[in-house]
Design a protein around this motif. Structure first.
Motif, mmCIF file in Angstrom:
data_model
loop_
_atom_site.group_PDB
_atom_site.id
_atom_site.type_symbol
_atom_site.label_atom_id
_atom_site.label_comp_id
_atom_site.label_asym_id
_atom_site.label_seq_id
_atom_site.Cartn_x
_atom_site.Cartn_y
_atom_site.Cartn_z
ATOM 1 N N THR A 192 3.514 -6.547 3.767
ATOM 2 C CA THR A 192 3.140 -6.365 2.367
ATOM 3 C C THR A 192 1.844 -5.567 2.255
ATOM 4 O O THR A 192 1.715 -4.708 1.383
ATOM 5 N N GLN A 193 0.893 -5.838 3.135
ATOM 6 C CA GLN A 193 -0.361 -5.075 3.130
ATOM 7 C C GLN A 193 -0.071 -3.596 3.369
ATOM 8 O O GLN A 193 -0.666 -2.727 2.717
ATOM 9 N N TYR A 194 0.846 -3.310 4.305
ATOM 10 C CA TYR A 194 1.197 -1.921 4.590
ATOM 11 C C TYR A 194 1.840 -1.270 3.368
ATOM 12 O O TYR A 194 1.449 -0.175 2.956
ATOM 13 N N ILE A 195 2.833 -1.939 2.776
ATOM 14 C CA ILE A 195 3.570 -1.357 1.653
ATOM 15 C C ILE A 195 2.640 -1.103 0.472
ATOM 16 O O ILE A 195 2.552 0.023 -0.041
ATOM 17 N N PHE A 196 1.942 -2.139 0.021
ATOM 18 C CA PHE A 196 1.112 -1.986 -1.167
ATOM 19 C C PHE A 196 -0.167 -1.203 -0.875
ATOM 20 O O PHE A 196 -0.693 -0.535 -1.754
ATOM 21 N N GLY A 197 -0.635 -1.237 0.377
ATOM 22 C CA GLY A 197 -1.776 -0.398 0.762
ATOM 23 C C GLY A 197 -1.412 1.078 0.729
ATOM 24 O O GLY A 197 -2.182 1.915 0.235
ATOM 25 N N THR A 198 -0.225 1.414 1.238
ATOM 26 C CA THR A 198 0.259 2.796 1.199
ATOM 27 C C THR A 198 0.399 3.266 -0.240
ATOM 28 O O THR A 198 -0.013 4.381 -0.599
ATOM 29 N N LEU A 199 0.980 2.415 -1.081
ATOM 30 C CA LEU A 199 1.152 2.772 -2.493
ATOM 31 C C LEU A 199 -0.193 2.892 -3.202
ATOM 32 O O LEU A 199 -0.376 3.774 -4.048
ATOM 33 N N ASP A 200 -1.141 2.029 -2.850
ATOM 34 C CA ASP A 200 -2.452 2.089 -3.495
ATOM 35 C C ASP A 200 -3.192 3.371 -3.109
ATOM 36 O O ASP A 200 -3.837 4.006 -3.953
ATOM 37 N N GLN A 201 -3.092 3.772 -1.848
ATOM 38 C CA GLN A 201 -3.698 5.036 -1.428
ATOM 39 C C GLN A 201 -3.050 6.209 -2.157
ATOM 40 O O GLN A 201 -3.726 7.138 -2.586
ATOM 41 N N TRP A 202 -1.743 6.175 -2.288
ATOM 42 C CA TRP A 202 -1.027 7.217 -3.013
ATOM 43 C C TRP A 202 -1.489 7.260 -4.467
ATOM 44 O O TRP A 202 -1.768 8.328 -5.008
ATOM 45 N N GLY A 203 -1.575 6.099 -5.112
ATOM 46 C CA GLY A 203 -2.037 6.032 -6.497
ATOM 47 C C GLY A 203 -3.453 6.553 -6.647
ATOM 48 O O GLY A 203 -3.765 7.278 -7.600
ATOM 49 N N ALA A 204 -4.313 6.217 -5.701
ATOM 50 C CA ALA A 204 -5.704 6.690 -5.742
ATOM 51 C C ALA A 204 -5.760 8.208 -5.610
ATOM 52 O O ALA A 204 -6.585 8.867 -6.261
ATOM 53 N N SER A 205 -4.871 8.777 -4.786
ATOM 54 C CA SER A 205 -4.859 10.237 -4.618
ATOM 55 C C SER A 205 -4.443 10.950 -5.904
ATOM 56 O O SER A 205 -4.736 12.118 -6.090
ATOM 57 N N LEU A 206 -3.761 10.219 -6.790
ATOM 58 C CA LEU A 206 -3.345 10.781 -8.082
ATOM 59 C C LEU A 206 -4.344 10.458 -9.194
ATOM 60 O O LEU A 206 -4.116 10.815 -10.346
ATOM 61 N N GLY A 207 -5.433 9.777 -8.825
ATOM 62 C CA GLY A 207 -6.452 9.428 -9.811
ATOM 63 C C GLY A 207 -6.284 8.053 -10.426
ATOM 64 O O GLY A 207 -6.880 7.758 -11.459
ATOM 65 N N PHE A 208 -5.478 7.202 -9.809
ATOM 66 C CA PHE A 208 -5.264 5.842 -10.303
ATOM 67 C C PHE A 208 -5.606 4.818 -9.225
ATOM 68 O O PHE A 208 -4.729 4.104 -8.729
ATOM 69 N N PRO A 209 -6.881 4.722 -8.857
ATOM 70 C CA PRO A 209 -7.251 3.770 -7.802
ATOM 71 C C PRO A 209 -7.029 2.327 -8.270
ATOM 72 O O PRO A 209 -7.224 2.002 -9.434
ATOM 73 N N GLY A 210 -6.595 1.486 -7.331
ATOM 74 C CA GLY A 210 -6.429 0.069 -7.615
ATOM 75 C C GLY A 210 -5.139 -0.319 -8.304
ATOM 76 O O GLY A 210 -4.908 -1.499 -8.576
ATOM 77 N N LEU A 211 -4.277 0.639 -8.587
ATOM 78 C CA LEU A 211 -3.035 0.358 -9.301
ATOM 79 C C LEU A 211 -2.156 -0.641 -8.553
ATOM 80 O O LEU A 211 -1.538 -1.515 -9.154
ATOM 81 N N PHE A 212 -2.124 -0.547 -7.225
ATOM 82 C CA PHE A 212 -1.291 -1.424 -6.397
ATOM 83 C C PHE A 212 -2.128 -2.398 -5.577
ATOM 84 O O PHE A 212 -1.590 -3.106 -4.726
ATOM 85 N N ALA A 213 -3.434 -2.457 -5.831
ATOM 86 C CA ALA A 213 -4.327 -3.373 -5.120
ATOM 87 C C ALA A 213 -4.046 -4.814 -5.552
ATOM 88 O O ALA A 213 -3.282 -5.064 -6.484
ATOM 89 N N HIS A 214 -4.691 -5.769 -4.898
ATOM 90 C CA HIS A 214 -4.454 -7.188 -5.185
ATOM 91 C C HIS A 214 -4.617 -7.548 -6.654
ATOM 92 O O HIS A 214 -3.960 -8.456 -7.149
ATOM 93 N N THR A 215 -5.500 -6.863 -7.348
ATOM 94 C CA THR A 215 -5.721 -7.157 -8.765
ATOM 95 C C THR A 215 -5.136 -6.075 -9.669
ATOM 96 O O THR A 215 -5.373 -6.098 -10.874
ATOM 97 N N GLY A 216 -4.362 -5.161 -9.112
ATOM 98 C CA GLY A 216 -3.771 -4.070 -9.889
ATOM 99 C C GLY A 216 -2.580 -4.520 -10.718
ATOM 100 O O GLY A 216 -1.996 -5.581 -10.473
#
Length: 164
Positions: A36-60
């Protein structure tokens, strides 16, 4: 109108399959497993690269806890719908399942996550998680199609004749 065995039992099998897939995944999401850390961490990095940091983080707003809670709610609706035989409850669970899993399939296909996901030991899963997601999507869509007459009748509609 008497239902044939397929019309009667296929929605049961579909609901059980969807609930099984969702419920068994809750352990991984709610315990913050390495997968789960890998999946949501990968998605969170992707979201941050688009200007949406924290979207998939623990509190996103699309965190593993939010997704897991939606999967749990869909499972509860599907299972309660089986017990009560209420088409609207079953359909509500199927709609929620379809929405959640459509998001999962989208993120597998159109983000760096990809179809093959890394397991805790670093190996690739061979697309197993993606395959289960596709199976849930087909099951939820089929369930809605099978329930269409009962749902429309419960809503006071045409009984589904327009969708036959």
């Amino acid at each position: 109108m008497k239902q044939n065995p397929i019309q009667k039992w296929l929605p049961v099998a579909l609901a059980l399959f969807i609930a099984f897939v969702f419920i068994q995944s809750l352990f991984f999401k709610f315990t913050d497993s390495p997968e789960t850390q890998y999946i949501f961490g990968t998605l969170d990095q992707w979201g941050a690269s688009l200007g949406f940091p924290g979207l998939f983080a623990h509190t996103g707003i699309f965190s593993q806890y939010v997704v897991g809670s939606a999967e749990l709610a869909a499972s509860v609706l599907l299972l309660v719908g089986l017990v009560t035989r209420l088409a609207l409850v079953q359909a509500g669970g199927a709609v929620l399942a379809l929405a959640v899993i459509s998001g999962a399939i989208f993120f597998h296909l159109f983000t760096p996550l990809g179809v093959e996901v890394r397991n805790a030991d670093g190996s690739l899963d061979g697309g197993e998680l993606f395959g289960l997601a596709c199976g849930v999507w087909v099951s939820a869509a089929l369930m809605l199609w099978l329930l269409r007459h009962r749902v429309l009748a419960a809503l006071g509609g045409s009984g589904g004749r327009a969708f036959s």
